[in-house]
Design a protein around this motif. Structure first.
Motif, PDB file in Angstrom:
ATOM      1  N   PRO A 145       0.839  -1.216   0.000  1.00 27.82           N
ATOM      2  CA  PRO A 145       0.000   0.000   0.000  1.00 27.82           C
ATOM      3  C   PRO A 145       0.862   1.250   0.000  1.00 27.82           C
ATOM      4  N   THR A 146       0.375   2.319  -0.620  1.00 26.38           N
ATOM      5  CA  THR A 146       1.080   3.589  -0.704  1.00 26.38           C
ATOM      6  C   THR A 146       0.228   4.682  -0.079  1.00 26.38           C
ATOM      7  N   TYR A 147       0.876   5.839   0.182  1.00 27.15           N
ATOM      8  CA  TYR A 147       0.143   6.959   0.783  1.00 27.15           C
ATOM      9  C   TYR A 147      -0.596   7.784  -0.256  1.00 27.15           C
ATOM     10  N   SER A 148      -0.251   7.632  -1.532  1.00 25.19           N
ATOM     11  CA  SER A 148      -0.915   8.379  -2.597  1.00 25.19           C
ATOM     12  C   SER A 148      -2.057   7.546  -3.147  1.00 25.19           C
ATOM     13  N   CYS A 149      -2.969   8.204  -3.797  1.00 23.67           N
ATOM     14  CA  CYS A 149      -4.080   7.497  -4.423  1.00 23.67           C
ATOM     15  C   CYS A 149      -4.362   8.116  -5.776  1.00 23.67           C
ATOM     16  N   TYR A 150      -4.915   7.307  -6.628  1.00 22.25           N
ATOM     17  CA  TYR A 150      -5.213   7.750  -7.974  1.00 22.25           C
ATOM     18  C   TYR A 150      -6.508   8.555  -7.975  1.00 22.25           C
ATOM     19  N   PRO A 151      -6.771   9.294  -9.053  1.00 22.74           N
ATOM     20  CA  PRO A 151      -7.946  10.164  -9.061  1.00 22.74           C
ATOM     21  C   PRO A 151      -9.238   9.392  -8.849  1.00 22.74           C
ATOM     22  N   LYS A 152     -10.060   9.923  -7.960  1.00 24.79           N
ATOM     23  CA  LYS A 152     -11.345   9.301  -7.692  1.00 24.79           C
ATOM     24  C   LYS A 152     -12.391   9.721  -8.715  1.00 24.79           C
ATOM     25  N   ASP A 153     -12.224  10.872  -9.325  1.00 28.83           N
ATOM     26  CA  ASP A 153     -13.198  11.380 -10.275  1.00 28.83           C
ATOM     27  C   ASP A 153     -13.010  10.709 -11.636  1.00 28.83           C
ATOM     28  N   SER A 154     -14.120  10.503 -12.312  1.00 25.74           N
ATOM     29  CA  SER A 154     -14.060   9.970 -13.667  1.00 25.74           C
ATOM     30  C   SER A 154     -13.676  11.079 -14.641  1.00 25.74           C
ATOM     31  N   TRP A 155     -13.415  10.677 -15.880  1.00 31.02           N
ATOM     32  CA  TRP A 155     -13.068  11.670 -16.893  1.00 31.02           C
ATOM     33  C   TRP A 155     -14.226  12.627 -17.129  1.00 31.02           C
ATOM     34  N   ALA A 156     -15.448  12.118 -17.098  1.00 29.91           N
ATOM     35  CA  ALA A 156     -16.612  12.993 -17.280  1.00 29.91           C
ATOM     36  C   ALA A 156     -16.717  14.011 -16.151  1.00 29.91           C
ATOM     37  N   SER A 157     -16.448  13.551 -14.906  1.00 24.15           N
ATOM     38  CA  SER A 157     -16.498  14.475 -13.768  1.00 24.15           C
ATOM     39  C   SER A 157     -15.397  15.527 -13.850  1.00 24.15           C
ATOM     40  N   LEU A 158     -14.189  15.122 -14.283  1.00 26.11           N
ATOM     41  CA  LEU A 158     -13.100  16.089 -14.419  1.00 26.11           C
ATOM     42  C   LEU A 158     -13.414  17.123 -15.497  1.00 26.11           C
ATOM     43  N   CYS A 159     -13.971  16.670 -16.633  1.00 26.48           N
ATOM     44  CA  CYS A 159     -14.341  17.619 -17.695  1.00 26.48           C
ATOM     45  C   CYS A 159     -15.438  18.574 -17.222  1.00 26.48           C
ATOM     46  N   LYS A 160     -16.364  18.066 -16.412  1.00 27.11           N
ATOM     47  CA  LYS A 160     -17.416  18.933 -15.879  1.00 27.11           C
ATOM     48  C   LYS A 160     -16.833  19.991 -14.949  1.00 27.11           C
ATOM     49  N   LYS A 161     -15.884  19.600 -14.106  1.00 35.19           N
ATOM     50  CA  LYS A 161     -15.246  20.572 -13.217  1.00 35.19           C
ATOM     51  C   LYS A 161     -14.460  21.612 -14.011  1.00 35.19           C
ATOM     52  N   LEU A 162     -13.756  21.165 -15.052  1.00 36.36           N
ATOM     53  CA  LEU A 162     -13.028  22.124 -15.885  1.00 36.36           C
ATOM     54  C   LEU A 162     -13.973  23.101 -16.563  1.00 36.36           C
ATOM     55  N   PHE A 163     -15.117  22.624 -17.019  1.00 37.11           N
ATOM     56  CA  PHE A 163     -16.075  23.504 -17.691  1.00 37.11           C
ATOM     57  C   PHE A 163     -16.692  24.509 -16.725  1.00 37.11           C
ATOM     58  N   LEU A 164     -16.934  24.082 -15.481  1.00 38.65           N
ATOM     59  CA  LEU A 164     -17.552  24.977 -14.496  1.00 38.65           C
ATOM     60  C   LEU A 164     -16.541  25.848 -13.771  1.00 38.65           C
ATOM     61  N   GLY A 165     -15.248  25.602 -13.968  1.00 39.53           N
ATOM     62  CA  GLY A 165     -14.239  26.426 -13.322  1.00 39.53           C
ATOM     63  C   GLY A 165     -13.914  26.013 -11.908  1.00 39.53           C
ATOM     64  N   GLU A 166     -14.250  24.789 -11.498  1.00 37.64           N
ATOM     65  CA  GLU A 166     -13.917  24.313 -10.157  1.00 37.64           C
ATOM     66  C   GLU A 166     -12.454  23.876 -10.121  1.00 37.64           C
ATOM     67  N   LEU A 167     -11.806  24.086  -8.973  1.00 37.00           N
ATOM     68  CA  LEU A 167     -10.403  23.708  -8.828  1.00 37.00           C
ATOM     69  C   LEU A 167     -10.287  22.191  -8.763  1.00 37.00           C
ATOM     70  N   ILE A 168      -9.317  21.653  -9.473  1.00 39.25           N
ATOM     71  CA  ILE A 168      -9.128  20.204  -9.523  1.00 39.25           C
ATOM     72  C   ILE A 168      -7.689  19.868  -9.158  1.00 39.25           C
ATOM     73  N   TYR A 169      -7.533  18.695  -8.519  1.00 39.31           N
ATOM     74  CA  TYR A 169      -6.220  18.122  -8.222  1.00 39.31           C
ATOM     75  C   TYR A 169      -6.285  16.660  -8.643  1.00 39.31           C
ATOM     76  N   PRO A 170      -6.159  16.415  -9.949  1.00 41.51           N
ATOM     77  CA  PRO A 170      -6.478  15.069 -10.450  1.00 41.51           C
ATOM     78  C   PRO A 170      -5.476  13.993 -10.095  1.00 41.51           C
ATOM     79  N   TRP A 171      -4.246  14.348  -9.658  1.00 45.30           N
ATOM     80  CA  TRP A 171      -3.213  13.319  -9.499  1.00 45.30           C
ATOM     81  C   TRP A 171      -3.065  12.833  -8.075  1.00 45.30           C
TER      82      TRP A 171
END
Length: 570
Positions: free
Chosen positions: A536-562
């Motif tokens: 196990p590692t302390y980092s985790c992969y993005p929980k949001d799907s690609w559709a959710s990330l694109c929606k956040k980018l379109f609405l201007g919400e801050l994202i930390y995908p990595w």
């Protein structure tokens, strides 16, 4: 009825004697563990087997007789071996003997009530079976689960009989046995010295780690800004992760299961490889004054990046790609971002006399491991591109404000409003003044949106470029932290240690004779090894799907995908 006799191939050349092993009536199988030789006293043999049962918790008994015709010197030895069945009563009494000049052995049974049954003689490598760890299959079908349980009983019987294999034929005692260690118990002076020296070393390391962990849990580090830095810097997260690994390795608690033992071994080898790679990197950095060359090249690179950003802003303040922009807002935003670039480059030039010294001390941290050096590199990239992050936040907040303002005013035109308490859209009636002010604000925001959206798009792309670079670094760190190097090396060099099952090869099949098979171990695939023993590692992969990330980018919400700080992967 089919009787399966598992016979160790290492005992094929043993002298005549008795077969010692375990009888599994539920499976109608007999697992032969060793051959007991003459001379012996039956009472002493029973006492020895009783002590062995109490020690290993395995019901080890005398299963039958073993007759080697080439070494048989006395007349009537075969009959004598059969008569021993009255002393060591076992049903059925298994007899294995040499079959003329054939390279295989015949197998038969003696029973009080004769039964017609088919005998299968299975040869197996006792050493490999004892050292192997049988893994259950990924699919849990009933048939495969039943077969796996039968194989597990065989593997478990051989593995738990380790105490039986500690006695070889050269030991002075009333019992003479032949098994896979008949020629002498394997031992290594280096391994024994390491075992003796690891005890005080682990105690000292555990004491130092307890002091370090106590300091890390002290109240001093809980105050701001130390707590903020500890939670945001990747270097602190990685150091805390490695500290937990060191505590696991130096723990005085003995591993209870094979999985815990493999986890400790994987962590230990991962730490060794990480530190070795870090030392190689450190030796490369301090050779030929590469630290000085890197420090000298940092300021010109920063100036070049600043010039490119200034040219980009000058282009945006004009007519980018022929787009019609709001002149006033365009000039305000451009000058605002130009001022930030001026502050950033002034800060870099102010720190230029200390950059080489900072890099020199940062290079020393590579001795803690390559992952620590990579995390420091990620933090340095985050600090050097802090102005790009600020541009992205400013543009995203301004763009998000306009988007949500336009969506609220659009609901006003339709006679709707957002109910904050019930979290839904309800109908609402507006008067003429409210509709007039809403129309005016909607028009202003709509005509200012292209200018804001262009700045947001440009700085979002720059921010995503930095995030991708940091994401690749963190993926490499997670790869080093999570890969089970010891299990992979074990799969490469000792593939039988990680068993996924067995396969049987037919040695001889003739009518009227027992079927002779050779049991071979199927090793786990490399993918299954990584999936089973991945750390196990302390980092985790993005929980949001690609559709959710694109929606956040379109609405201007801050994202930390990595990476999500403060969360751990189970």
């Amino acid at each position: 009825m089919v009787l399966k006799v598992f016979f160790p191939a290492c005992c094929s050349s043993a002298d005549s004697g008795l077969l010692v092993g375990r009888w599994m009536s539920a499976q109608s199988s007999a697992v032969v563990l060793a051959v007991l030789h003459f001379p012996f006293i039956p009472v002493q043999v029973k006492q020895y087997l009783g002590e062995l049962q109490r020690l290993t918790k395995v019901s080890v008994t005398v299963l039958g007789s073993w007759s080697n015709s080439k070494q048989e010197k006395e007349q009537g030895l075969s009959e004598f071996l059969e008569d021993l069945g009255t002393i060591f009563s076992h049903e059925p009494w298994i007899q294995i003997s040499k079959e003329g000049d054939s390279k295989f052995w015949s197998c038969s049974t003696l029973q009080k009530q004769p039964k017609e049954e088919e005998i299968i003689l299975v040869y197996y490598d006792q050493r490999k079976v004892m050292l192997s760890h049988l893994h259950p299959p990924l699919d849990t079908a009933d048939g495969k689960a039943e077969d796996t349980s039968k194989l597990s009983a065989i593997f478990d019987t051989v593995a738990r009989s380790r105490a039986l294999f500690m006695t070889d034929k050269y030991d002075e005692g009333p019992i003479k046995l032949t098994h896979w260690q008949s020629e002498g118990v394997e031992a290594s002076i280096i391994v024994e010295l390491l075992k003796q020296g690891s005890v005080p070393a682990c105690m000292l390391l555990a004491f130092l780690l307890s002091l370090l962990s106590g300091i890390c849990r002290s109240r001093v580090l809980n105050f701001w800004p130390l707590s903020f830095l500890w939670s945001k810097l990747s270097t602190c997260e990685q150091l805390g992760h490695r500290l937990q690994h060191l505590q696991v390795i130096s723990s005085h608690r003995k591993a209870q299961t094979q999985t815990q033992l493999m986890r400790k071994a994987n962590i230990f080898v991962s730490l060794l490889i990480d530190v070795a790679l870090g030392i190689l990197l450190m030796s490369w950095l301090y050779r030929k004054n590469r630290i000085g060359h890197l420090a000298d090249a940092l300021i010109p690179v920063a100036d070049h990046v600043a010039e490119e950003l200034q040219d980009l802003l000058q282009w945006l303040m004009g007519a980018p790609a022929g787009l019609k922009m709001n002149r006033a807002l365009d000039q305000v935003l451009g000058r605002f971002f130009l001022y930030h670039i001026h502050l950033w480059i002034s800060y870099i030039h102010l720190m230029s006399p200390f950059i080489e010294m900072i890099l020199w001390y940062v290079g020393l941290s590579a001795c803690l491991g390559l992952t620590v050096a990579l995390c420091i590199l990620s933090d340095i990239i985050a600090l050097l591109t802090f102005h790009i992050y600020c541009f992205y936040v400013y543009g995203a907040r301004l763009y998000c404000l306009k988007i949500y303002g336009l969506s609220s005013l659009w609901r006003l035109f339709r006679g709707k409003k957002w109910n904050v308490l019930r979290q839904r859209v309800d109908s609402c009636s507006y008067d003429l003044d409210q509709l007039f002010i809403g129309t005016l604000l909607f028009t202003i925001l709509l005509f200012l949106l292209p200018t804001t959206a262009l700045y947001y798009l440009v700085f979002t792309l720059l921010r995503l470029l930095v995030v991708v670079v940091q994401g690749l670094i963190h993926l490499l760190v997670d790869l080093i932290d999570s890969l089970p190097f010891y299990s992979l090396l074990l799969r490469l060099c000792r593939s039988y240690r990680l068993a996924a099952g067995v396969k049987f090869r037919v040695l001889e099949q003739q009518d009227g004779k027992p079927l002779r098979l050779l049991m071979q171990i199927n090793p786990l695939s490399y993918g299954a090894v990584v999936q089973t023993y991945r750390l196990p590692t302390y980092s985790c992969y993005p929980k949001d799907s690609w559709a959710s990330l694109c929606k956040k980018l379109f609405l201007g919400e801050l994202i930390y995908p990595w990476k999500h700080k403060g969360e751990k992967q189970d």
